[in-house]
Motif scaffolding. Structure first.
Motif: not given
Length: 312
Positions: A288-294, A276-278, A263-265
């Motif tokens: 995952e939560e930190e990346i979703e905020e970003m 690549d960035e993820i 889902d994140l990708f």
């Protein structure tokens, strides 16, 4: 990242009060996957009703009328289409020759604009990528295994679709996103993940389910109001396994990451963020939560990942 949820009371063994309690608890547990909007669909007095609002489930009181035994729901995290315009939220209303239907989607489609052109679909004010699935079904003028198969084989992206028809059957079209259905004596509950259902069961102090079903990618299930299950299948146009094989640099990560971060990708892709960035952020140790905020600050994310990728 969104969540599907719902209930079918096969034998009318649950009181209206109990069904409302289950649905409200289930919807609140689904907030972990989306708080931008909440919606439900059901049939009442021979008419399909859709109730949705651009608010998290904890702020929306679900109250179905007496006699409703099949309910389909959705909690949304916005990726395309402003949630404040309620037309962009799920479930969506559609029409075929046999009557009205409601459709909800968990995932992200990335060929919706292309399909609107190649399939000559009518212009619409709905901005959400998911709505193209409604239009493809309407174009075929019918709702059955064949039309759902055709739709699922045209869209590209991550998905599970749920479709409620006028006869109180729910159709499940399963792509590479998760889905779990738990069966009890006389009724079933479903949600996007088993974890959501387990937390709901614990809060409601329900018994252990008699059966748990987690359909696989490429399956189509129809569960009618009596609990009878019929199945079909489709050939996914692409899956994450195929997608990852096109990026050999990251093939070594496939076994460890895609099962947990599908889902994140897919959500990141909708924001214009590359795999690549993820992956670089995951390797760096971001949650995952930190990346979703970003994702909501792409400039900062690009700067950070630029440094990480340059280091590689």
């Amino acid at each position: 990242m969104c969540s599907l949820f719902g209930l079918i009371d096969f034998t009318e063994c649950l009181s209206t009060h109990t069904k409302n309690k289950i649905l409200n608890t289930l919807a609140r547990e689904c907030q972990v996957r989306g708080t931008d909007a909440t919606g439900i669909a059901y049939n009442f007095n021979d008419r399909l009703r859709i109730y949705k609002r651009p608010i998290p489930a904890r702020k929306m009181k679900i109250h179905i009328p007496h006699g409703v035994n099949t309910i389909m729901g959705h909690t949304r995290m916005t990726t395309q289409g402003n949630a404040q315009f309620n037309q962009n939220n799920h479930p969506f209303l559609g029409h075929v020759d046999s009557g009205a239907f409601a459709l909800a989607h968990n995932g992200v489609l990335w060929n919706d604009k292309e399909l609107r052109i190649t399939e000559n679909l009518p212009q619409t004010s709905v901005e959400t990528d998911s709505y193209v699935a409604v239009q493809l079904l309407e174009q075929q003028k019918t709702l059955d295994f064949d039309s759902l198969k055709a739709m699922a084989e045209k869209v590209e992206g991550s998905f599970v679709f749920t479709v409620l028809d006028k006869n109180n059957a729910i159709w499940f079209v399963v792509g590479d996103n998760p889905l779990c259905i738990m069966f009890y004596d006389g009724y079933l509950l479903y949600a996007s993940t088993q974890e959501i259902l387990c937390k709901t069961i614990k809060k409601l102090k329900l018994n252990t389910p008699s059966d748990i079903l987690e359909p696989k990618e490429g399956e189509i299930l129809k569960i009618d109001r009596a609990g009878h299950i019929t199945t079909g299948s489709f050939m996914p146009k692409n899956s994450y396994e195929h997608w990852w094989r096109r990026y050999p640099y990251y093939c070594s990560y496939y076994e460890d990451t895609t099962a947990n971060y599908d889902d994140l990708f897919s959500v990141a892709k909708a924001f214009g963020i590359t795999a690549d960035e993820i992956q670089a952020l995951l390797d760096y140790g971001c949650s995952e939560e930190e990346i979703e905020e970003m994702l909501y600050d792409p400039t900062l994310l690009h700067e950070m990942t630029g440094e990480l990728l340059y280091a590689y």
